[in-house]
Structure formats: structure tokens, C-alpha cells
Design a protein around this motif. Structure first.
Motif, PDB file in Angstrom:
ATOM      1  N   VAL A  17       3.502   3.237  -3.170  1.00  0.00           N
ATOM      2  CA  VAL A  17       2.304   2.965  -2.376  1.00  0.00           C
ATOM      3  C   VAL A  17       1.870   1.516  -2.577  1.00  0.00           C
ATOM      4  O   VAL A  17       1.484   0.822  -1.622  1.00  0.00           O
ATOM      5  CB  VAL A  17       1.177   3.942  -2.757  1.00  0.00           C
ATOM      6  N   PHE A  18       1.930   1.046  -3.826  1.00  0.00           N
ATOM      7  CA  PHE A  18       1.602  -0.353  -4.119  1.00  0.00           C
ATOM      8  C   PHE A  18       2.496  -1.292  -3.308  1.00  0.00           C
ATOM      9  O   PHE A  18       2.017  -2.231  -2.654  1.00  0.00           O
ATOM     10  CB  PHE A  18       1.772  -0.619  -5.616  1.00  0.00           C
ATOM     11  N   LEU A  19       3.803  -1.047  -3.354  1.00  0.00           N
ATOM     12  CA  LEU A  19       4.748  -1.912  -2.640  1.00  0.00           C
ATOM     13  C   LEU A  19       4.486  -1.906  -1.136  1.00  0.00           C
ATOM     14  O   LEU A  19       4.643  -2.933  -0.464  1.00  0.00           O
ATOM     15  CB  LEU A  19       6.172  -1.465  -2.935  1.00  0.00           C
ATOM     16  N   HIS A  20       4.083  -0.763  -0.622  1.00  0.00           N
ATOM     17  CA  HIS A  20       3.748  -0.684   0.803  1.00  0.00           C
ATOM     18  C   HIS A  20       2.524  -1.535   1.132  1.00  0.00           C
ATOM     19  O   HIS A  20       2.508  -2.272   2.130  1.00  0.00           O
ATOM     20  CB  HIS A  20       3.491   0.775   1.185  1.00  0.00           C
ATOM     21  N   HIS A  21       1.503  -1.451   0.309  1.00  0.00           N
ATOM     22  CA  HIS A  21       0.266  -2.155   0.619  1.00  0.00           C
ATOM     23  C   HIS A  21       0.387  -3.664   0.467  1.00  0.00           C
ATOM     24  O   HIS A  21      -0.475  -4.404   0.981  1.00  0.00           O
ATOM     25  CB  HIS A  21      -0.879  -1.614  -0.239  1.00  0.00           C
ATOM     26  N   VAL A  22       1.432  -4.136  -0.203  1.00  0.00           N
ATOM     27  CA  VAL A  22       1.679  -5.574  -0.257  1.00  0.00           C
ATOM     28  C   VAL A  22       1.829  -6.138   1.154  1.00  0.00           C
ATOM     29  O   VAL A  22       1.472  -7.295   1.426  1.00  0.00           O
ATOM     30  CB  VAL A  22       2.946  -5.863  -1.105  1.00  0.00           C
ATOM     31  N   ILE A  23       2.342  -5.319   2.064  1.00  0.00           N
ATOM     32  CA  ILE A  23       2.515  -5.758   3.457  1.00  0.00           C
ATOM     33  C   ILE A  23       1.190  -6.228   4.043  1.00  0.00           C
ATOM     34  O   ILE A  23       1.139  -7.203   4.804  1.00  0.00           O
ATOM     35  CB  ILE A  23       3.108  -4.611   4.308  1.00  0.00           C
ATOM     36  N   MET A 306      -5.801  -5.822  -5.077  1.00  0.00           N
ATOM     37  CA  MET A 306      -5.181  -6.662  -4.051  1.00  0.00           C
ATOM     38  C   MET A 306      -6.232  -7.391  -3.218  1.00  0.00           C
ATOM     39  O   MET A 306      -6.065  -8.576  -2.888  1.00  0.00           O
ATOM     40  CB  MET A 306      -4.305  -5.802  -3.140  1.00  0.00           C
ATOM     41  N   MET A 307      -7.297  -6.707  -2.860  1.00  0.00           N
ATOM     42  CA  MET A 307      -8.368  -7.341  -2.092  1.00  0.00           C
ATOM     43  C   MET A 307      -8.956  -8.528  -2.861  1.00  0.00           C
ATOM     44  O   MET A 307      -9.106  -9.632  -2.329  1.00  0.00           O
ATOM     45  CB  MET A 307      -9.487  -6.333  -1.805  1.00  0.00           C
ATOM     46  N   SER A 334      -3.590  -4.079 -12.069  1.00  0.00           N
ATOM     47  CA  SER A 334      -3.815  -2.707 -11.594  1.00  0.00           C
ATOM     48  C   SER A 334      -3.525  -1.695 -12.701  1.00  0.00           C
ATOM     49  O   SER A 334      -4.258  -0.706 -12.866  1.00  0.00           O
ATOM     50  CB  SER A 334      -2.941  -2.412 -10.365  1.00  0.00           C
ATOM     51  N   LEU A 335      -2.452  -1.941 -13.460  1.00  0.00           N
ATOM     52  CA  LEU A 335      -2.120  -1.042 -14.565  1.00  0.00           C
ATOM     53  C   LEU A 335      -3.215  -1.037 -15.628  1.00  0.00           C
ATOM     54  O   LEU A 335      -3.604   0.019 -16.131  1.00  0.00           O
ATOM     55  CB  LEU A 335      -0.798  -1.467 -15.206  1.00  0.00           C
ATOM     56  N   VAL A 336      -3.704  -2.212 -15.968  1.00  0.00           N
ATOM     57  CA  VAL A 336      -4.765  -2.304 -16.978  1.00  0.00           C
ATOM     58  C   VAL A 336      -6.024  -1.600 -16.493  1.00  0.00           C
ATOM     59  O   VAL A 336      -6.647  -0.817 -17.227  1.00  0.00           O
ATOM     60  CB  VAL A 336      -5.067  -3.776 -17.319  1.00  0.00           C
TER      61      VAL A 336
END
Length: 381
Positions: A17-23, A306-307, A334-336
Motif C-alpha cells: 500500500v505504501f509503494l502504491h501511494h508513492v504514485i 507522505m503528506m 512511518s515505521l517509527v
């Protein structure tokens, strides 16, 4: 039944999901890289969400408590999803203020109540913390499970695979109905090749996504009944990779869910069956288990990171290597944040709010251990 590998697999789904939202938060300057990345990961987030929906049905089924009550079940599930939702909604309001996004309006109310996916409006569905739309579907799954499970538990074991096929066909039928009968305008605001009503009905409308959840229940019954074939996780992964490749070339509405739903259901069941047979995988390692435990929190915070990250770099784009560094930084932050949210909000409040007076306490779905009669059924088979 302990299926620890599924916990590790949860984090991989969240990472997709993270990789998708990079788009939607592009940091690459080279248009060729942008196009390649888009083609590779445009369906990744949908895969992750579908996986989570199937997994919900699966784990709730293997963790059924014989003496449970509807109220106790609903309380535990609300305690699982609402604390993270409320906290990240508050954080989202802060982030949108910092980045200068438009002020939130009435859509805040349906979002907080997790009913936003009943509106065929992009701005309502993806309001506040955009990823929270999936929680609105999960809420319907949880509300329906005490009534769905007794019905599906009556399906004869010999007919389970027919029901699995029927659920998968139902997902395809949803996309077909949307394509044939719903208008192609107004278009989806983010530029996807479909009408908003088509997208809404196929991808975010809770009754439509209930089929994913039902498929998870049925796959759990297949595994528990001893009717799982000799399909190992590596074979299920190969099917998922092949299906993902197919999803890149089929019409948009069918790529949203229909192509991947059955391969993902087979993956969930194969991983659980492998654990049950004593074949532990790297997904059971301590790092993967810890990451899996934080996967829900990671899912809830990553888009906010990301925002804010895009705001801090003023929307600049970079050559490939620095861009990958930026994404790695966002992923790490994000992990932290996910660890903090899991440690200080999700875990303590789930335990506190989900606690009730029960005569036979046992770990819930998060613990992966079913009630004793179900476990006995597994051992016998």
C-alpha cells in the motif's frame, strides 16, 4: 491454530500500500522512471487492501469462541480499530493544517463514524485520513460476522470449494455490473479510467467488498476441514505474481479486485496450512512478527507522513538515487510512527477497551489462537 506467517505477511501487504501511494506523492524527476513506477505499482495498494479484507474473514473464523456473545465480539473489534482511527484522524487534521490543504467540512462526521464509503463521493470516501475508507468496510464485516459465520458454518465440507468459486465469481460480477450499468461520468477525480459511480460500487462499497471477507471465511473452513490441497505458499505466490501481471492489462474495473481476489485467498490459506503442518517460514521470524504487529498502525500513518514529507521538501523531485533516499526516509519515519502508535495507543487501548467479563477467556484473532473445540478439530485432521 497459530499462523504466525500471516502476521509477517500483513506487513508485506501494508508495504505494498505504501509503494502504491508513492504514485500520488511523486519524488522522481525522470518521466520515464515515473511511468515505469506507475505501471509497476498502480495495482499494489489494491492487492494489499484485498489481502487485508480476506485475512479478516480468515482469522476471525479460526478464532471463533463457542461461548462468545455478539456484544462482546463487537466490543473487541471496535476496540481494535477505533483507537488508531481516532488518533490518526486528529493527526490528519493537524497535518492538513500544516500543509495548507482545504479545511475539513461535514465529511469529517461520516469519516469519524466510519460510514464514509456509503457516499459515492471521492471527497467523502477519502476524507481526513484517506486510508481510513477501508475501516468503514471492516466495520461492516465485523457487524455482519456474528450472523454470516453461523450460515457459512452450515455449508457442507464437500461443497466448500464450490462456494469459494461462487464468491470469486461474485467479485467478478460486481465489476461487470459496474461496467455495464453504471455511468462512466463523472470521472474519478484522480484520473483513473472509470466513472466515480463505477469505481465506488466496485472498490469501496461495503456490500461489494463483503465478498472478499466471505471468501476469507470460506478459505478458513477449507483449511480447518482438512480439505486444503497440496498447494504450498511458493505456488500460491507464483499464482499471485501471474495474476498481478494479468491485472496490468485487463480493464480498470476488473483490475481493482476481480483478478487478484482468488489468488490472494489461496495465498492466505496456503500460508496458514503450511504453518499448521509445522513448516515455519521466514515470515515467522521475530523481526517480521514485530513488523506485522505494527502493520495496522503503519497503514494508518504512512500517508500522513507522505503528506508532511512532500510539504517539507516543497514538492521537489529528484534523480532516481536521491528520490529512493527520500522514500526510504518516509518509510522509516512511518515505521517509527507506527511503532509509537502501536505501543502507546493500539495495544494498550485494545486490551483495555476490549476487556470484558467472559467465562472462558482466550486470545482473540490478533493472537491467532482459536477456541479449544476448533483447535481440536485441527489436530484430528
Amino acid at each position: 491454530m497459530r499462523a504466525d506467517s500471516l502476521t509477517g505477511l500483513r506487513f508485506i501487504a501494508a508495504a505494498l500500500v505504501f509503494l502504491h501511494h508513492v504514485i500520488w506523492f511523486n519524488v522522481f524527476a525522470d518521466q520515464a522512471v515515473v511511468d515505469t513506477y506507475h505501471a509497476a505499482f498502480i495495482n499494489a495498494g489494491r492487492v494489499g487492501v484485498t489481502f487485508f479484507f480476506i485475512l479478516s474473514g480468515f482469522v476471525l473464523t479460526v478464532a471463533v469462541r463457542p461461548n462468545d456473545t455478539v456484544a462482546a465480539f463487537w466490543r473487541r473489534r471496535a476496540a481494535k480499530i477505533y483507537p488508531n482511527h481516532v488518533v490518526t484522524a486528529l493527526l490528519a487534521m493537524v497535518v492538513t493544517t500544516v500543509v495548507g490543504s482545504s479545511a475539513l467540512g461535514w465529511e469529517l462526521i461520516p469519516n469519524l463514524l466510519l460510514v464514509q464509503t456509503w457516499w459515492p463521493s471521492y471527497d467523502v470516501v477519502f476524507s481526513v485520513n484517506p486510508v481510513s475508507w477501508s475501516l468503514a468496510c471492516e466495520l461492516i464485516f465485523y457487524l455482519s460476522f456474528p450472523f454470516l459465520y453461523p450460515l457459512l458454518a452450515k455449508v457442507p465440507e464437500r461443497a466448500l470449494w464450490w462456494w469459494v468459486a461462487g464468491a470469486a465469481v461474485g467479485v467478478v460480477a460486481v465489476a461487470a455490473v459496474a461496467a455495464a450499468f453504471l455511468p462512466a461520468s463523472p470521472p474519478v477525480p484522480d484520473g483513473q479510467p472509470a466513472g466515480m459511480y463505477q469505481f465506488w460500487f466496485t472498490y469501496v462499497f461495503p456490500p461489494a467488498r463483503l465478498l472478499d471477507f466471505v471468501l476469507g471465511i470460506l478459505m478458513a473452513r477449507v483449511v480447518l476441514s482438512g480439505r486444503w490441497p497440496r498447494l504450498r505458499p511458493v505456488g500460491a505466490v507464483a499464482l499471485c505474481v501471474a495474476a498481478y501481471a494479468v491485472s496490468m492489462s485487463v480493464p480498470y474495473l476488473f483490475a481493482l479486485n476481480a483478478v487478484m481476489v482468488l489468488p490472494l485467498a489461496l495465498l492466505v490459506a496456503s500460508v496458514a496450512a503450511s504453518d499448521l503442518a509445522g513448516r515455519r517460514s521466514w515470515l515467522c521470524s521475530t523481526p517480521m512478527l514485530r513488523l506485522g504487529e505494527c502493520s495496522y498502525a503503519f497503514y494508518m500513518v504512512h500517508m500522513l507522513v507522505m503528506m508532511l514529507g512532500t510539504h517539507l521538501i516543497s514538492g521537489r523531485v529528484f534523480s532516481p538515487l536521491p528520490a529512493v533516499g527520500v522514500l526510504a526516509g518516509w518509510f522509516t519515519v512511518s515505521l517509527v510512527c507506527a511503532w509509537l502508535l502501536y505501543t502507546y495507543v493500539e495495544r494498550p487501548l485494545t486490551r483495555l477497551l476490549g476487556r470484558g467479563r467472559t467465562r472462558r477467556p482466550s486470545p482473540g484473532p490478533e493472537g491467532g489462537t482459536p477456541a479449544r473445540p476448533v483447535a481440536h478439530n485441527i489436530r484430528q485432521r
